[in-house]
Enzyme design. Structure first.
Site, PDB file in Angstrom:
ATOM      1  N   ASP A  54      -4.584  -6.148  -7.868  1.00 29.91           N
ATOM      2  CA  ASP A  54      -4.847  -5.523  -6.578  1.00 29.91           C
ATOM      3  C   ASP A  54      -5.122  -4.048  -6.878  1.00 29.91           C
ATOM      4  O   ASP A  54      -5.034  -3.585  -8.027  1.00 29.91           O
ATOM      5  CB  ASP A  54      -3.644  -5.704  -5.645  1.00 29.91           C
TER       6      ASP A  54
ATOM      7  N   HIS B 254       0.832  -1.207   0.000  1.00 29.77           N
ATOM      8  CA  HIS B 254       0.000   0.000   0.000  1.00 29.77           C
ATOM      9  C   HIS B 254       0.867   1.259   0.000  1.00 29.77           C
ATOM     10  O   HIS B 254       0.442   2.312  -0.469  1.00 29.77           O
ATOM     11  CB  HIS B 254      -0.906   0.037   1.234  1.00 29.77           C
TER      12      HIS B 254
END
Length: 338
Positions: free
Chosen positions: A253, A183
């Site tokens: 993702d 992230h």
């Protein structure tokens, strides 16, 4: 006309006029909801209905509902749920009990989701728990070795599908060894290819019949030292499709994660060029979604067939007595602390 190869999040508890107009024109294959989009069961049911109304079809609505840290449907309206790790620990002592507990837990999860119009769950997480790695996986992992993950991952898939919800295995071909959180930055895994095949990749090969999978934004330097798996032809075509044998719908993702570089259009185009079928953008930022829309394509050929197979995985729910099942599950969970 086919839907386009993208799944979007949204900003809040209900659609704004701008979001409604954008989704109508962009025609995404599906949507994903997060805690920011969820308040009560009645509100979430209205929201999922309005999302499908935007595109005029029974579009899939995804959620990350693993248990523990990663769950969007939370008390008091939804059940409390353990993370994956305790089930894996029980498996080492009583494997059949752990398998039954995981299957029951995921069937109950699916039942809760279907009531509010959510019909795809981003589970199971098939990543290994690797000592010393970044904690982003940690207790989300079902084990430190492949076999518990394979057996419990299979039980999770069977459980959600018994509840009429389609599963997504993640993060293919394995996120557990990453030393940083994707992230926030791009992880680089320098393990040898043979070790990766024996450990990290093994659960994904064993569950390669899953209807959907989500990629890992990770560089595996022994295979492709320049590109993360999401945008790597060597990883997608050579490893995921050919070696691991996964032929289901492959989605990225979240494209907004900082592990990826380039514009959002470039990220999307690179992912599709590598062989991904579907783009995932989660944060609901309209400017970013518009850029991703420039990369998305109309689903066709094998991508369309895989998307159809994924929709079929949202089968008819098997009846389950929730009170009896939860009582049985609680009895099995008592074994974790025994």
């Amino acid at each position: 006309m086919s839907a386009r190869s993208v799944i979007y999040g949204l900003a809040g508890l209900e659609l704004t006029p701008d979001e409604r107009a954008f989704f109508r024109d962009a025609d995404p294959w599906g949507f994903i909801v997060f805690a920011r989009n969820i308040e009560t069961p009645k509100q979430l049911a209205r929201l999922t209905m309005s999302l499908r109304d935007c595109v005029g079809r029974d579009a899939p609505v995804l959620v990350d509902q693993e248990g523990g840290r990663v769950r969007r449907l939370r008390p008091p309206h939804w059940r409390e749920m353990l993370p994956a790790q305790p089930y894996g620990e029980l498996y080492l002592r009583e494997p059949e009990a752990a398998i039954e507990a995981v299957r029951l837990n995921h069937h109950l999860m699916a039942q809760e989701m279907r009531v509010v119009g959510v019909d795809v769950d981003c589970v199971p997480c098939l990543d290994l728990r690797v000592p010393g790695a970044d904690a982003i996986i940690g207790d989300r992992a079902l084990g430190e070795t492949p076999q518990p993950i394979i057996d419990l991952g299979r039980a999770a898939m069977e459980g959600v599908m018994a509840g009429g919800v389609a599963p997504i295995i993640k993060h293919i071909p394995g996120h557990g060894r990453a030393s940083v959180d994707s992230h926030l930055e791009l992880p680089v895994v320098d393990a040898e290819a043979d070790l990766l095949r024996e450990t990290d990749f093994a659960p994904f090969e064993a569950l390669s019949d899953a209807p959907m999978a989500m990629t890992a934004h990770i560089i595996y330097s022994a295979i492709d030292a320049d590109n993360p798996a999401t945008t790597s032809t060597e990883m997608v075509q050579g490893i995921i499709r050919s070696e691991l044998g996964f032929d289901g719908l492959l989605m990225t993702d979240d494209l907004s994660m900082k592990a990826l570089s380039g514009s959002f259009r470039e990220r999307g185009e690179a992912s599709l060029r590598a062989g991904c079928d579907m783009l995932l953008h989660c944060n609901g930022d309209m400017s970013e979604m518009c850029a991703v829309a420039e990369a998305a394509v109309e689903l066709a050929g094998r991508g369309q067939e895989r998307a159809g197979g994924a929709l079929e995985a949202r089968g008819k729910a098997e009846a389950i007595d929730a009170v009896e099942a939860e009582s049985r599950l609680n009895g099995l969970l008592d074994l974790i602390e025994a």
